[in-house]
Design a protein around this motif. Structure first.
Motif, short mmCIF file in Angstrom:
data_model
loop_
_atom_site.label_atom_id
_atom_site.label_comp_id
_atom_site.label_asym_id
_atom_site.label_seq_id
_atom_site.Cartn_x
_atom_site.Cartn_y
_atom_site.Cartn_z
N ALA A 262 15.20 -37.54 -20.49
CA ALA A 262 16.62 -37.62 -20.11
C ALA A 262 17.48 -37.96 -21.32
O ALA A 262 18.55 -37.36 -21.54
CB ALA A 262 16.81 -38.66 -19.01
N GLU A 263 17.00 -38.88 -22.13
CA GLU A 263 17.77 -39.27 -23.33
C GLU A 263 17.94 -38.08 -24.28
O GLU A 263 19.04 -37.82 -24.79
CB GLU A 263 17.00 -40.41 -24.04
N LEU A 264 16.87 -37.32 -24.47
CA LEU A 264 16.93 -36.22 -25.44
C LEU A 264 17.76 -35.05 -24.92
O LEU A 264 18.48 -34.40 -25.67
CB LEU A 264 15.52 -35.76 -25.80
N ILE A 265 17.68 -34.80 -23.62
CA ILE A 265 18.49 -33.71 -23.05
C ILE A 265 19.97 -34.09 -23.13
O ILE A 265 20.81 -33.29 -23.54
CB ILE A 265 18.05 -33.41 -21.59
N ALA A 266 20.27 -35.32 -22.77
CA ALA A 266 21.67 -35.77 -22.82
C ALA A 266 22.19 -35.80 -24.26
O ALA A 266 23.40 -35.74 -24.49
CB ALA A 266 21.81 -37.15 -22.17
N GLY A 267 21.27 -35.89 -25.23
CA GLY A 267 21.67 -35.94 -26.63
C GLY A 267 21.86 -34.58 -27.27
O GLY A 267 22.17 -34.47 -28.46
N VAL A 335 14.97 -23.18 -38.59
CA VAL A 335 15.56 -24.47 -38.97
C VAL A 335 14.88 -25.61 -38.20
O VAL A 335 14.28 -25.39 -37.16
CB VAL A 335 17.08 -24.50 -38.68
N GLN A 336 15.01 -26.81 -38.75
CA GLN A 336 14.38 -27.97 -38.10
C GLN A 336 15.09 -28.33 -36.80
O GLN A 336 14.46 -28.67 -35.81
CB GLN A 336 14.40 -29.17 -39.05
N GLY A 337 16.41 -28.24 -36.80
CA GLY A 337 17.16 -28.56 -35.59
C GLY A 337 16.84 -29.95 -35.07
O GLY A 337 16.90 -30.94 -35.80
N TYR A 338 16.44 -29.99 -33.80
CA TYR A 338 16.16 -31.26 -33.12
C TYR A 338 14.75 -31.77 -33.44
O TYR A 338 14.36 -32.86 -33.07
CB TYR A 338 16.25 -31.00 -31.61
N ARG A 339 13.96 -30.93 -34.11
CA ARG A 339 12.52 -31.18 -34.22
C ARG A 339 12.12 -32.01 -35.43
O ARG A 339 11.44 -31.54 -36.33
CB ARG A 339 11.79 -29.84 -34.24
#
Ligand SMILES: Cc1ncc(C[n+]2csc(CCOP(=O)(O)OP(=O)(O)O)c2C)c(N)n1
Ligand SMILES: [Mg+2]
Length: 554
Positions: A262-267, A335-339
């Protein structure tokens, strides 16, 4: 040959391999004709079960589902399952006899029934049009509709196909629709909007993809695109399992999300819904969409874009096509993006619900449903297909039972009906015979759909049926109890569900503590020639927040 027999023959010719049903006089000939032409007939004990079995079979096999029912009450009994199928756009054909005399006991307005639940009413109009009508129904279903094909009694018995049945004309009609019975997705080729999405992803630092029902066939394309764009991956509940195996899989988005997911989706700074309605379930009424998140939706159906939430960009097209087009339009290297590597570690350690600590709550003679489900997850083989019923309990299997892929979870919850779980597991089991079928039910749903326990036994399905028994309609107890309402309308005395199951011919065990699950291990090690019902007397766990989400949407 009569019209009914001809229709059965045409459908078998089109690739229908399995038909579920309850046979009466009005659907006897059409069903027998399907069988005579190679289809497998699965007899249910209630048409509600038959419809849901065909729905689940279609979802899990990717083929058109077929259910055969008697006129009048056969159809009314099937209605709840048909509403679920129509809301989920399951490709399904309901073959129903149809009384045409208004004074017949069996007469009802069957077209109106179909329309009322969002199904498409069609009819075999005459002997001359029977082939065309059957092919038309099949095509309509295959394009993503639940179709009622009425078989009027006075047309069924007309002579059809004599002499001309194997004629060139007939062959051509059937050949033209023969693409096996697999569901095909057709739609416009993606255009400039796909390029816009590519630009948006290039500028994203924390992209998240949420895949829904309309992307269950697009897992490979979405993984490839996410690898280029550095996106994290999540699904709606109906697509659970689609990204299993990826280190960037957050599992389900919505009420079933773990705190980290939930935290990561909301972020997310860019969130793309792929074949996903972005409804109250998947977004927790919008709370999983960050204030500054740029929202994109990709859907085959233009009407779906923005239907639940306004989106910045809508791309109309099949999700697999669009994903490929966006990938082709992306410039530069991956690209790295969120990863980030830090995030990889957090996801590996915390994204699964079973890794989130909890206080054991069960009292004497009761097992905590979380402890039960985690223990079952450890015991049951990974090659499984899990079907759940509706109720307070349903988050436990959805959150704590892992599934191997998108065919590992059968979630017939678009109509939020209690009582469809067992039949869903049967349809899924017939579609995927190489997996262990698991039905997760509440005591209310189990007793509502129990007629099909005989079907599980008769078919010899190696099914594990887990009943989360709180002796109540727990959903209502947890929702209304805290405000001090009387609860005697929603609570029940104990029922010996293990004994009832043995009466049907199942193996059964009553579970009040973890050690009782040794019986599940023994059953798994044995021949699995009878289904196993796990009667779990559950306590603790509290009222579920996913259910509060539901009540908020009433
Ligand atoms: C056909 C139908 N009837 C009634 C309801 C309302 N309802 C929602 S959850 C629920 C309770 C189900 O009880 P059970 O299967 O024991 O699950 P629990 O909530 O106790 O975990 C009911 C009656 C419904 N959704 N569908
Ligand atoms: Mg209950």
């Amino acid at each position: 040959m009569n019209v009914a027999t001809l229709v059965g023959r045409v459908l078998a010719e089109l690739g229908v391999e399995t038909v579920f049903g309850v046979v009466g006089s009005g659907n006897f000939h059409v069903t027998n004709a399907l069988v005579a032409n190679g289809a497998r007939y699965v007899a249910a004990r209630h048409e509600g079960g038959a419809a849901t079995m065909a729905d689940a079979y279609a979802r899990m096999s990717g083929k058109v589902g077929v259910v055969s029912v008697h006129q009048g009450p056969g159809l009314t009994n099937a209605m709840t399952g048909l509403a679920e199928a129509a809301k989920s756009r399951t490709p399904l054909i309901v073959l129903a006899g149809e009384a045409t005399q208004a004074r017949s006991n069996f007469y009802i307005d069957q077209d109106a029934m179909a329309r009322a639940v969002g199904a498409v009413p069609l009819r075999v109009g005459s002997a001359a049009t029977a082939v065309e009508d059957a092919v038309g129904a099949f095509r309509t279903a295959r394009a993503g509709a639940t179709v009622l094909l009425n078989l009027p009694l006075d047309v069924q018995n007309k002579v059809a196909g004599e002499g001309e049945v194997w004629s060139e004309a007939w062959r051509l009609v059937v050949e033209s629709a023969r693409l096996a019975s697999s569901v095909t997705v057709e739609g416009p080729a993606p255009g400039a909007d796909a390029v816009r999405l590519a630009r948006l992803l290039e500028g994203a630092r924390r992209p998240v993809f949420v895949a829904g029902r309309g992307a269950r066939h697009a897992g490979d394309e979405l993984r490839a695109l996410a690898d280029r764009a550095g996106a994290l991956l999540a699904t709606s509940a109906v697509a659970k399992g689609l990204f299993r195996g990826s280190p960037w899989d957050l599992d389900v988005s919505g009420g079933f999300s773990s705190p980290l997911a939930a935290e990561l989706i909301a972020g997310a700074d860019v969130l793309v819904g792929w074949g996903c309605a972005l409804n109250m379930w998947t977004t927790r009424h919008g709370r999983l969409i960050g204030q500054h998140t740029r929202l994109v939706q990709v859907d085959l159906d233009p009407a779906a874009i923005g239907a639940h939430r306004p989106v910045e960009l809508g791309v109309v097209g099949d999700t697999a096509w669009v994903a490929r087009a966006v990938e082709a339009a992306l410039e530069g290297p991956p690209v790295q993006g969120y990863r980030t590597s830090e995030l990889a570690g957090r996801i590996a350690a915390q994204v699964r619900w079973r890794d989130v600590p909890y206080e054991e709550e069960a009292g004497e003679g009761r097992i905590d449903p979380r402890t039960l489900t985690i223990a079952l997850d450890d015991l049951l083989p990974p090659a499984r297909v899990v079907a759940t019923d509706s109720g307070n309990f349903m988050g436990y299997p959805a959150m704590f039972l892992d599934v191997p892929d998108e065919r590992g979870f059968c979630f017939t919850q678009a109509f939020q009906s209690v009582g469809l779980g067992l039949a869903s597991a049967i349809g899924a089991a017939v579609a995927l015979p190489d997996r262990l079928p698991v039905a997760a039910l509440g005591d209310g749903g189990a007793l509502m759909g129990i007629a099909e326990l005989e079907t599980v036994v008769r078919l010899g399905l190696p099914m594990v049926i887990v009943v989360y028994d709180d002796e109540a309609y727990g959903a209502e107890v947890h929702h209304f109890g805290p405000s001090g309402h009387r609860l005697d309308t929603v609570t029940f005395p104990p029922a010996d569900l293990a004994r009832i199951a043995r009466g049907y011919g199942c193996a059964a065990v009553t579970v009040t503590q973890r050690a009782d699950l040794d019986a599940v291990a023994s059953w798994l090690a044995g021949p699995r020639d009878r289904p196993l019902l796990v009667h779990a007397k559950v306590g603790g766990g509290g009222g579920s927040w996913w259910l509060e989400e539901a009540f908020r949407g009433h």
